[in-house]
Design a protein around this motif. Structure first.
Motif, PDB file in Angstrom:
ATOM      1  N   VAL A 137       7.327  -5.013  -1.182  1.00 43.77           N
ATOM      2  CA  VAL A 137       6.947  -5.305   0.377  1.00 43.77           C
ATOM      3  C   VAL A 137       6.094  -4.421   0.670  1.00 43.77           C
ATOM      4  O   VAL A 137       5.083  -4.449   1.419  1.00 43.77           O
ATOM      5  N   ARG A 138       6.162  -3.132   0.488  1.00 44.69           N
ATOM      6  CA  ARG A 138       5.566  -1.797   0.820  1.00 44.69           C
ATOM      7  C   ARG A 138       4.288  -2.092   0.150  1.00 44.69           C
ATOM      8  O   ARG A 138       2.996  -1.985   0.754  1.00 44.69           O
ATOM      9  N   LYS A 139       3.940  -2.325  -0.984  1.00 43.64           N
ATOM     10  CA  LYS A 139       2.561  -2.591  -1.754  1.00 43.64           C
ATOM     11  C   LYS A 139       2.010  -3.475  -1.008  1.00 43.64           C
ATOM     12  O   LYS A 139       0.663  -3.743  -0.886  1.00 43.64           O
ATOM     13  N   LEU A 140       2.746  -4.775  -0.783  1.00 49.90           N
ATOM     14  CA  LEU A 140       2.024  -5.969  -0.156  1.00 49.90           C
ATOM     15  C   LEU A 140       1.302  -5.724   1.279  1.00 49.90           C
ATOM     16  O   LEU A 140       0.435  -6.077   1.670  1.00 49.90           O
ATOM     17  N   LEU A 141       2.142  -4.847   1.983  1.00 52.91           N
ATOM     18  CA  LEU A 141       1.653  -4.539   3.394  1.00 52.91           C
ATOM     19  C   LEU A 141       0.727  -3.385   3.412  1.00 52.91           C
ATOM     20  O   LEU A 141       0.102  -3.382   4.168  1.00 52.91           O
ATOM     21  N   ILE A 142       0.512  -2.701   2.504  1.00 60.13           N
ATOM     22  CA  ILE A 142      -0.535  -1.628   2.555  1.00 60.13           C
ATOM     23  C   ILE A 142      -1.889  -2.059   1.585  1.00 60.13           C
ATOM     24  O   ILE A 142      -2.760  -1.506   1.351  1.00 60.13           O
ATOM     25  N   GLY A 143      -1.712  -3.167   0.959  1.00 56.71           N
ATOM     26  CA  GLY A 143      -2.563  -3.824   0.472  1.00 56.71           C
ATOM     27  C   GLY A 143      -2.817  -3.512  -1.291  1.00 56.71           C
ATOM     28  O   GLY A 143      -3.786  -3.831  -1.867  1.00 56.71           O
ATOM     29  N   GLU A 144      -1.825  -2.832  -1.888  1.00 56.19           N
ATOM     30  CA  GLU A 144      -1.799  -2.737  -3.157  1.00 56.19           C
ATOM     31  C   GLU A 144      -1.439  -3.855  -3.887  1.00 56.19           C
ATOM     32  O   GLU A 144      -0.617  -4.729  -3.450  1.00 56.19           O
ATOM     33  N   SER A 145      -1.918  -3.991  -5.199  1.00 52.23           N
ATOM     34  CA  SER A 145      -1.572  -5.002  -5.954  1.00 52.23           C
ATOM     35  C   SER A 145      -1.286  -4.897  -7.235  1.00 52.23           C
ATOM     36  O   SER A 145      -1.994  -3.875  -7.973  1.00 52.23           O
ATOM     37  N   ASP A 146      -0.512  -5.227  -8.075  1.00 51.60           N
ATOM     38  CA  ASP A 146      -0.265  -5.168  -9.596  1.00 51.60           C
ATOM     39  C   ASP A 146      -1.120  -6.029 -10.549  1.00 51.60           C
ATOM     40  O   ASP A 146      -1.120  -5.979 -11.572  1.00 51.60           O
ATOM     41  N   GLU A 147      -1.999  -6.998  -9.638  1.00 57.43           N
ATOM     42  CA  GLU A 147      -2.786  -8.208 -10.583  1.00 57.43           C
ATOM     43  C   GLU A 147      -4.050  -7.410 -10.840  1.00 57.43           C
ATOM     44  O   GLU A 147      -4.449  -6.602 -10.454  1.00 57.43           O
TER      45      GLU A 147
END
Length: 73
Positions: free
Chosen positions: A63-73
């Motif tokens: 959730v944190r990554k999604l909210l701050i714009g980080e991506s694993d893709e």
């Protein structure tokens, strides 16, 4: 006149006890954030709604990554 808070209270009263903790966690999270921190792009919002609709779980790091714009893709 029905306000958004009145509607929220009604919805909260209607949710099952098993979901109450999740709702509480989310409300506490958004309460602690500024408006700018809560802004989502349409793509981010769609991904979150897809997870909600399928009842898919996300851990707090995802959730944190999604909210701050980080991506694993």
């Amino acid at each position: 006149m029905n306000t958004a808070k009145d509607r929220l209270k009604k919805l909260i009263d209607e949710i099952p006890e098993t979901k109450a903790g999740e709702v509480l966690d989310f409300l506490l999270y958004i309460k602690g954030k500024s408006e700018q921190e809560l802004y989502l792009t349409p793509e981010e919002e769609e991904k979150i709604w897809d997870n909600i609709n399928t009842d898919e779980r996300m851990n707090s790091e995802e959730v944190r990554k999604l909210l701050i714009g980080e991506s694993d893709e």
